[in-house]
Write an enzyme that holds these catalytic residues in place. Structure first.
Site, mmCIF file in Angstrom:
data_model
loop_
_atom_site.group_PDB
_atom_site.id
_atom_site.type_symbol
_atom_site.label_atom_id
_atom_site.label_comp_id
_atom_site.label_asym_id
_atom_site.label_seq_id
_atom_site.Cartn_x
_atom_site.Cartn_y
_atom_site.Cartn_z
ATOM 1 N N HIS A 80 0.836 -1.208 0.000
ATOM 2 C CA HIS A 80 0.000 0.000 0.000
ATOM 3 C C HIS A 80 0.872 1.260 0.000
ATOM 4 O O HIS A 80 1.857 1.339 0.736
ATOM 5 C CB HIS A 80 -0.902 0.014 1.235
ATOM 6 C CG HIS A 80 -2.077 0.932 1.103
ATOM 7 N ND1 HIS A 80 -1.952 2.310 1.161
ATOM 8 C CD2 HIS A 80 -3.397 0.692 0.908
ATOM 9 C CE1 HIS A 80 -3.140 2.862 1.011
ATOM 10 N NE2 HIS A 80 -4.031 1.908 0.858
ATOM 11 N N GLY A 162 4.969 21.491 10.974
ATOM 12 C CA GLY A 162 6.107 20.629 11.254
ATOM 13 C C GLY A 162 7.299 20.945 10.379
ATOM 14 O O GLY A 162 7.248 21.828 9.507
ATOM 15 N N VAL A 166 12.209 14.773 6.768
ATOM 16 C CA VAL A 166 11.522 13.521 7.081
ATOM 17 C C VAL A 166 12.443 12.596 7.866
ATOM 18 O O VAL A 166 13.567 12.327 7.448
ATOM 19 C CB VAL A 166 11.067 12.814 5.776
ATOM 20 C CG1 VAL A 166 10.485 11.459 6.083
ATOM 21 C CG2 VAL A 166 10.046 13.670 5.052
ATOM 22 N N GLY A 167 11.952 12.131 9.010
ATOM 23 C CA GLY A 167 12.682 11.162 9.801
ATOM 24 C C GLY A 167 12.100 9.772 9.620
ATOM 25 O O GLY A 167 11.344 9.518 8.672
ATOM 26 N N ALA A 169 9.765 8.342 11.140
ATOM 27 C CA ALA A 169 8.296 8.290 11.261
ATOM 28 C C ALA A 169 7.605 8.840 10.023
ATOM 29 O O ALA A 169 6.378 8.759 9.904
ATOM 30 C CB ALA A 169 7.835 9.048 12.497
#
Length: 305
Positions: A80, A162, A166-167, A169
């Site tokens: 997905h 935010g 990108v980490g 998560a």
């Protein structure tokens, strides 16, 4: 009482302990847990809960907190599309609350996730601040892997809240929308190219059926047409599966079975039955249980023992 539904999707469908932690986060809030649906091939879990507005966004935040701590997108694999540990958080108005109010709730929730958890947040559907982001597929394009670089270099990929980085998560899409039906149709073939061709035929973006998003994937060695029906009032479930069956038969394949992911509005099933039986819309009012419920305020199923 104002009633809001929340259906967060998480990029975890295999580790029972992580799924249990997500469920526990919901159960710790003052909301009603309705359903948990996990799939190992999609590697995804969908949780459905309802409640009054403030407890709902609190429960959603708590699940995002758990997901960010326990799901690592750098090692995640599944069929997905996804951009985050908690991939999408939609808020759906059910009773005594307007869609516009859910937009406000989504924006507050998104801002909190971005600020307190340090996760990039994209507002989508009715909550979107950019026209192109009303379509979730635009936000998800390329998945987590593409977002890792594009979020810093492409101005169109800047988050609403935010950090622009990108980490492990990933990122999350937070929005407000009407009811969506997640509906998968399995074909009697392992040839995923057939499912992909059918998906292209039926999806709205290819001038197919209105309110239909679809992709073809391989699940457990079986080709699957995975569908999001964003408005069953525009395209009924009966119309949808008829179109899939016709497209499959044109390619020499039959439908094996179908499944729902999460919950479905009762009206959608009634409408599908009316379509299949070629009954007029007013036949909806001839359902025995509806009449009994209206007369007695007791809408429980009649057992017919």
């Amino acid at each position: 009482m104002a009633l809001v539904e929340c259906v967060p999707n998480f990029s975890e469908g295999r580790r029972a302990d992580v799924i249990a932690a997500l469920v526990a986060a919901v159960e710790a809030a003052s909301v009603h847990l309705l359903d948990v649906s996990s799939d190992r091939d999609h590697n995804r879990t969908v949780i459905t809960f309802v409640g009054e507005p403030e407890p709902v966004i609190e429960a959603a935040y708590r699940t995002a907190q758990v997901a960010a701590a326990q799901i690592d997108l750098t090692t995640h694999r599944g069929v997905h599309p996804r951009i985050g540990a908690v991939d999408v958080i939609p808020l759906i108005p059910l009773r005594e609350v307007a869609l516009a109010e859910c937009v406000g709730l989504a924006r507050r929730l998104g801002q909190r996730i971005g600020t307190e958890l340090g996760i990039p947040v994209y507002l989508y559907e009715a909550a979107a601040t950019r026209a192109e982001r009303t379509n979730l597929a635009v936000i998800r394009r390329g998945g987590y892997e593409a977002l890792q670089t594009s979020i810093e270099s492409d101005a169109t990929r800047q988050p609403d809240f935010g950090p622009a980085r990108v980490g492990s998560a990933g990122a999350v899409a937070v929005g407000a929308r009407g009811p969506l039906i997640a509906f998968n149709v399995y074909l009697e073939t392992p040839d995923v190219t057939i499912a992909q061709a059918i998906a292209r035929t039926i999806r709205a973006a290819s001038d197919g059926l209105p309110a239909v998003k679809a992709l073809g994937v391989l699940v457990g060695g079986q080709a699957q047409v995975s569908v999001n029906l964003t408005d069953f009032r525009q395209t009924s479930l009966h119309t949808l599966i008829t179109a899939i069956r016709t497209a499959a038969q044109q390619r020499g394949v039959e439908i094996a079975r179908s499944e729902l992911v999460g919950l479905v509005p009762q009206a959608a099933l009634i409408e599908a039955a009316l379509d299949a039986l070629m009954l007029p819309p007013q036949a909806h009012d001839q359902v025995l249980e509806y009449r009994v419920g209206a007369a007695t305020q007791d809408y429980r199923p009649v057992p017919f023992e």
